[in-house]
Motif scaffolding. Structure first.
Motif, PDB file in Angstrom:
ATOM      1  N   SER A  41      83.388 -57.104  20.508  1.00 28.12           N
ATOM      2  CA  SER A  41      82.701 -55.847  21.052  1.00 28.12           C
ATOM      3  C   SER A  41      81.821 -55.170  19.869  1.00 28.12           C
ATOM      4  N   PHE A  42      80.838 -54.886  19.282  1.00 27.77           N
ATOM      5  CA  PHE A  42      80.802 -54.174  18.082  1.00 27.77           C
ATOM      6  C   PHE A  42      81.271 -53.000  18.189  1.00 27.77           C
ATOM      7  N   LYS A  43      82.390 -52.312  19.377  1.00 25.61           N
ATOM      8  CA  LYS A  43      83.015 -51.097  19.391  1.00 25.61           C
ATOM      9  C   LYS A  43      84.332 -51.881  18.521  1.00 25.61           C
ATOM     10  N   PHE A  44      85.097 -52.843  19.044  1.00 26.52           N
ATOM     11  CA  PHE A  44      86.257 -52.864  18.169  1.00 26.52           C
ATOM     12  C   PHE A  44      86.277 -53.660  16.795  1.00 26.52           C
ATOM     13  N   VAL A  45      84.893 -53.903  16.640  1.00 26.81           N
ATOM     14  CA  VAL A  45      84.631 -54.594  15.118  1.00 26.81           C
ATOM     15  C   VAL A  45      84.842 -53.778  14.044  1.00 26.81           C
ATOM     16  N   LYS A  46      84.344 -52.695  14.601  1.00 31.47           N
ATOM     17  CA  LYS A  46      83.765 -51.255  13.731  1.00 31.47           C
ATOM     18  C   LYS A  46      85.526 -50.420  14.026  1.00 31.47           C
TER      19      LYS A  46
END
Length: 327
Positions: A41-46
């Motif tokens: 997920s983009f959230k976890f990538v960040k």
């Protein structure tokens, strides 16, 4: 546009493996890279990248050495953990292949590839604006959602075959598809599915006897609803309500409108009778309007709609009321 990935993170379609390395400002050589594996997920990538930058900074500040390795992101702990080390290039299984023959690409090959391509988003965007009269927002949404675009195009073909003009019907179709249908997709979790040249809307709805009930909406089923709205047979709010019932029940627009008596009253004779009754029951408001208080007009519209059970055609009500009140 090329259907590489649907980006559905709930189904594991999204995977990102960022590689990070740090080096002092002004340094020419890159630092040792660390790979973060299978983040979904983009959230976890960040979060993972921010954590890894802090971790590597701390190691280097304390005089340590960054090891080339693959790390996993622990969503519960909010930190990365070692998965495996990859200190040398051969750990990545890099190898030379002397048996590869030269690849010579001809103009004919390029032209063949160009012909086999699907319409690119920027080309579709321009065409939808020029040929269909769509605004920037509608054209942008449709060119970023291929299934919605295919569904729109299929409905446009149906509409033109039914005698509607593109500039007249296309904006209406686009608004329904990118607005109301997308809203219902979020509520009922159904997808746009393409079968051949026809897009199909499907929803799996739990039923009392167990399992699921599969409901599909094709252009042949969807367009009659839009056509009834365009012809003034049903109002906008009624059409939205009917659309949701179509998704939930699988019934046709025509059947829902007929069974529930939702057809708008557009007959001038019937509407004039209702307007005359409303005017006779409200002499005070009638006098106020004719003395110059035009704001009272909204009161009469509301009373006529109420007396008709919400079935009066609003456009005809406005027109007839102005004539009646001015006489």
């Amino acid at each position: 546009s090329q259907k590489v990935c649907d980006g559905n993170m709930e189904e594991g379609s999204f995977r990102c493996e960022p590689n990070l390395s740090l080096r002092p400002a002004g340094a020419k050589e890159f630092g040792t890279k660390v790979e973060l594996k299978n983040i979904n997920s983009f959230k976890f990538v960040k979060a993972a990248m921010e954590y890894e930058v802090k971790r590597q900074t701390k190691v280097l500040d304390e005089g340590g050495k960054i090891v080339q390795e693959t790390r996993l992101w622990d969503t519960e702990k909010g930190e990365t953990a070692v998965m495996r080390s990859k200190e040398e290039a051969h750990d990545y299984r890099y190898f030379l292949d002397p048996d590869l023959v030269p690849l010579r690409i001809t103009e004919e090959m390029i032209e063949e590839a160009r012909k086999s391509q699907q319409e690119l988003p920027e080309v579709m965007y321009k065409r939808l604006k020029e040929e269909c009269g769509l605004n920037d927002y509608a054209a942008t949404v449709l060119t970023t959602d291929r299934n919605a675009a295919v569904f729109f195009e299929a409905n446009t073909v149906t509409a033109v075959a039914a005698g509607f003009l593109k500039p007249q019907i296309c904006p209406e179709l686009a608004n329904w598809i990118i607005g109301d249908l997308r809203g219902l997709q979020g509520k009922y979790n159904f997808e746009l599915k393409v079968a051949g040249t026809t897009a199909v809307h499907s929803v799996e709805k739990p039923v009392s006897f167990g399992g699921t009930l599969r409901i599909s909406i094709t252009p042949e089923v969807f367009f009659p609803l839009v056509a009834m709205k365009q012809r003034g047979e049903i109002s906008g709010p009624t059409a939205k309500m009917v659309l949701e019932k179509m998704v939930v029940t699988g019934s046709s627009a025509e059947k829902i409108v007929k069974d529930e008596g939702l057809v708008q009253v557009s007959d001038e004779g019937a509407l004039e009778k209702i307007i005359d009754e409303v005017m006779a029951k409200n002499p005070q408001q009638l006098a106020q309007y004719r003395s110059g208080k035009e704001a009272v007009f909204g009161f009469f519209v509301g009373q006529v709609m109420k007396s008709s059970g919400g079935k009066a055609n609003p456009a005809k009500v406005n027109d007839l009321l102005k004539r009646k009140l001015a006489s």
